[in-house]
Design a protein around this motif. Structure first.
Motif, mmCIF file in Angstrom:
data_model
loop_
_atom_site.group_PDB
_atom_site.id
_atom_site.type_symbol
_atom_site.label_atom_id
_atom_site.label_comp_id
_atom_site.label_asym_id
_atom_site.label_seq_id
_atom_site.Cartn_x
_atom_site.Cartn_y
_atom_site.Cartn_z
ATOM 1 N N LEU A 35 -0.674 25.056 1.047
ATOM 2 C CA LEU A 35 0.549 24.443 1.017
ATOM 3 C C LEU A 35 1.109 24.384 -0.378
ATOM 4 O O LEU A 35 2.331 24.184 -0.455
ATOM 5 N N ALA A 36 0.066 24.670 -1.300
ATOM 6 C CA ALA A 36 0.840 24.623 -2.607
ATOM 7 C C ALA A 36 1.912 25.852 -2.787
ATOM 8 O O ALA A 36 1.877 26.711 -2.260
ATOM 9 N N PRO A 37 2.854 25.518 -3.952
ATOM 10 C CA PRO A 37 3.808 26.174 -3.901
ATOM 11 C C PRO A 37 3.486 27.326 -4.924
ATOM 12 O O PRO A 37 2.458 27.438 -5.652
ATOM 13 N N THR A 38 4.001 28.787 -4.885
ATOM 14 C CA THR A 38 3.687 29.817 -5.553
ATOM 15 C C THR A 38 4.984 30.399 -5.891
ATOM 16 O O THR A 38 5.956 30.408 -5.255
ATOM 17 N N SER A 39 5.058 31.244 -6.916
ATOM 18 C CA SER A 39 6.292 31.942 -7.590
ATOM 19 C C SER A 39 6.836 32.889 -6.335
ATOM 20 O O SER A 39 6.066 33.579 -5.938
ATOM 21 N N SER A 40 8.033 32.803 -5.970
ATOM 22 C CA SER A 40 8.607 33.508 -4.894
ATOM 23 C C SER A 40 7.609 33.638 -3.415
ATOM 24 O O SER A 40 8.136 34.188 -2.515
ATOM 25 N N GLY A 41 6.888 32.468 -3.511
ATOM 26 C CA GLY A 41 6.096 32.420 -2.078
ATOM 27 C C GLY A 41 5.238 33.350 -1.671
ATOM 28 O O GLY A 41 4.612 33.386 -0.674
ATOM 29 N N LEU A 42 4.580 34.181 -2.996
ATOM 30 C CA LEU A 42 3.879 35.107 -2.685
ATOM 31 C C LEU A 42 2.368 34.824 -2.395
ATOM 32 O O LEU A 42 1.628 35.757 -1.689
ATOM 33 N N GLN A 43 1.862 33.749 -2.750
ATOM 34 C CA GLN A 43 0.660 33.213 -2.383
ATOM 35 C C GLN A 43 -0.386 34.336 -2.832
ATOM 36 O O GLN A 43 -1.302 34.965 -2.237
ATOM 37 N N PRO A 44 -0.212 34.896 -4.161
ATOM 38 C CA PRO A 44 -0.952 36.292 -4.369
ATOM 39 C C PRO A 44 -2.614 35.966 -4.819
ATOM 40 O O PRO A 44 -3.102 36.417 -5.901
ATOM 41 N N PHE A 45 -3.348 35.331 -3.761
ATOM 42 C CA PHE A 45 -4.527 35.259 -3.992
ATOM 43 C C PHE A 45 -5.091 35.017 -2.678
ATOM 44 O O PHE A 45 -4.661 34.748 -1.643
ATOM 45 N N THR A 46 -6.672 34.983 -2.824
ATOM 46 C CA THR A 46 -7.423 34.658 -1.635
ATOM 47 C C THR A 46 -8.465 33.569 -2.202
ATOM 48 O O THR A 46 -8.621 33.508 -3.258
ATOM 49 N N ILE A 47 -8.665 32.743 -1.152
ATOM 50 C CA ILE A 47 -9.986 31.692 -1.417
ATOM 51 C C ILE A 47 -11.128 31.997 -0.593
ATOM 52 O O ILE A 47 -11.040 31.882 0.710
ATOM 53 N N LEU A 48 -12.147 32.421 -1.134
ATOM 54 C CA LEU A 48 -13.439 32.408 -0.672
ATOM 55 C C LEU A 48 -14.174 31.090 -0.613
ATOM 56 O O LEU A 48 -14.261 30.439 -1.379
ATOM 57 N N SER A 49 -14.622 30.667 0.821
ATOM 58 C CA SER A 49 -15.096 29.369 0.915
ATOM 59 C C SER A 49 -16.510 29.475 1.317
ATOM 60 O O SER A 49 -16.810 30.358 2.529
ATOM 61 N N ILE A 50 -17.470 29.452 0.406
ATOM 62 C CA ILE A 50 -18.734 29.817 0.467
ATOM 63 C C ILE A 50 -19.480 28.719 0.991
ATOM 64 O O ILE A 50 -20.052 27.862 -0.166
ATOM 65 N N SER A 51 -20.568 28.853 2.027
ATOM 66 C CA SER A 51 -21.782 27.719 2.114
ATOM 67 C C SER A 51 -22.849 28.442 2.386
ATOM 68 O O SER A 51 -23.731 27.777 2.557
ATOM 69 N N ASP A 105 17.903 42.210 6.691
ATOM 70 C CA ASP A 105 18.171 42.561 5.365
ATOM 71 C C ASP A 105 18.623 41.493 4.805
ATOM 72 O O ASP A 105 18.921 41.676 3.385
ATOM 73 N N SER A 106 18.593 40.211 5.186
ATOM 74 C CA SER A 106 19.324 39.301 4.450
ATOM 75 C C SER A 106 18.561 38.966 2.961
ATOM 76 O O SER A 106 19.309 38.418 2.263
ATOM 77 N N LEU A 107 17.266 39.216 2.777
ATOM 78 C CA LEU A 107 16.662 38.998 1.552
ATOM 79 C C LEU A 107 16.554 40.130 0.668
ATOM 80 O O LEU A 107 15.600 40.211 -0.311
ATOM 81 N N ASP A 108 17.078 41.054 1.078
ATOM 82 C CA ASP A 108 16.778 42.496 0.337
ATOM 83 C C ASP A 108 17.078 42.373 -1.128
ATOM 84 O O ASP A 108 16.487 43.067 -1.986
ATOM 85 N N ASN A 109 18.113 41.800 -1.269
ATOM 86 C CA ASN A 109 18.826 41.632 -2.901
ATOM 87 C C ASN A 109 17.510 40.927 -3.743
ATOM 88 O O ASN A 109 17.271 41.498 -4.479
ATOM 89 N N TYR A 110 17.363 39.695 -3.042
ATOM 90 C CA TYR A 110 16.083 38.952 -3.860
ATOM 91 C C TYR A 110 14.929 39.782 -3.962
ATOM 92 O O TYR A 110 14.093 40.010 -5.053
ATOM 93 N N LYS A 111 14.481 40.369 -2.774
ATOM 94 C CA LYS A 111 13.492 41.280 -2.613
ATOM 95 C C LYS A 111 13.529 42.498 -3.859
ATOM 96 O O LYS A 111 12.232 42.575 -4.248
ATOM 97 N N ASN A 112 14.365 43.091 -3.733
ATOM 98 C CA ASN A 112 14.428 44.211 -4.583
ATOM 99 C C ASN A 112 14.667 43.855 -6.038
ATOM 100 O O ASN A 112 13.917 44.417 -6.900
ATOM 101 N N SER A 113 15.047 42.698 -6.328
ATOM 102 C CA SER A 113 15.061 42.321 -7.857
ATOM 103 C C SER A 113 13.630 41.865 -8.244
ATOM 104 O O SER A 113 13.101 41.828 -9.311
#
Lengths: 209, 209
Positions: A35-51, A105-113
């Protein structure tokens, strides 16, 4: 516990008991990171949970043989995208449009920028940007763990290239950036458990304008 | 509110009312950021807490004219050390030794290995490392704000060099890395206020091993 109580309760646990953290608490910590916010909502990571104990045993020498690695219940590896590509951006926006029931197409401008902005950066800069986002989730996970009275050791002391190799991260387009060992403090054997928390005074850390 | 409740309550507020956030809440958010863990306890950043309306008016055009800048009560600027020098490391360890009443040379081995590690990095890498630490405090501050029912907008969309110039940060050895606008949502005028929070599914974000 309030956030401030949680932060005062926690410390960088150097020795843990090996006791298992209940699955429900692990899930709650991971959900907070999700749920943590990230820039433009990209969540550009993976979390490995190792047990897996055997795998943790292999990670320990890569992390300067620090005992928390094998004394922890779970080790979270925060691994950032090694690149932020147009395809990955498209996928994120497809999900947003689907879940918010927006016109296609409603987010195309934002996505393209956004694509243009990342396109103007070097690949290394795109990775650095992704790594920073992972640190937001990392900070949030640290608070969430403390709230659950789960000890958490933030650990940057490891060899990222070796960990990436062991976990096959580069093939997944990921690079490990930081670790969070989750478990329970072994206070009797941890000299740091009883030491004063030291932080820069607020008047030095903060400038009011 | 629990951390998960706080994270579900919050969203990236695009329009704020201009209402002032009580000083005690601002202090609580800053205290959370101060208590956030950082690598080796360096806390290699400064947080500027800006409520001067004239100054916020000058910052707004540097941040793509986003209205939150002037509709916020306070704007936090997270500014990382532009370098991690041996002198700065010495100062941190002097404080630790003083506050924990340790023998003067008891942390020398650790301190020297830390200096050697930073010495092996380029100046840009040292700055990037400092910037990541600022993002831990940034993540913690976001949770702390939500717990106080204070809206917070994480903002990377600004021109760091121009903001550094305006605030005189380079002379202070600092570089702005990210912003957090603090205030109260103007839900009637913020289209995002009513939209579904979108996050990658946990099964895609997390790999269990």
């Amino acid at each position: 516990m309030s956030v401030l109580e949680s932060l005062n309760w926690r410390y960088a646990t150097k020795r843990m008991t090996g006791e298992k953290v209940p699955q429900q608490k692990i899930e709650s910590i991971l959900e907070a990171a999700r749920l943590a916010p990230t820039s433009s909502g990209l969540q550009p990571f993976t979390i490995l949970s190792i047990s897996d104990r055997e795998l943790l045993g292999k990670i320990r020498p890569i992390a300067h043989n620090q005992p928390q690695i094998t004394e922890a219940s779970h080790l979270l590896v925060f691994a950032a995208w090694d690149d932020v590509t147009p395809e990955k951006i498209d996928k994120v926006f497809e999900q947003i449009i689907r879940e918010r029931k927006l016109p296609a197409d409603s987010l195309d401008n934002y996505k393209n920028s956004l694509k243009a902005r990342f396109g103007s950066l070097s690949r290394e800069e795109r990775y650095q940007s992704a790594a920073r986002q992972a640190y937001i989730a990392f900070g949030v996970a640290i608070v969430a763990a403390a709230e659950q009275k789960v000890d958490a050791t933030p650990m940057e002391g490891f060899k990222p290239a070796e960990l990436d190799e062991l976990l096959g991260l580069r093939e997944k387009g990921l690079r490990s950036v930081t670790l969070l060992a989750l478990g329970y403090r072994d206070a009797a054997n941890d000299a740091l458990a009883s030491q004063k928390k030291v932080r820069r005074p607020i008047g030095e850390l903060v400038i009011e304008l």
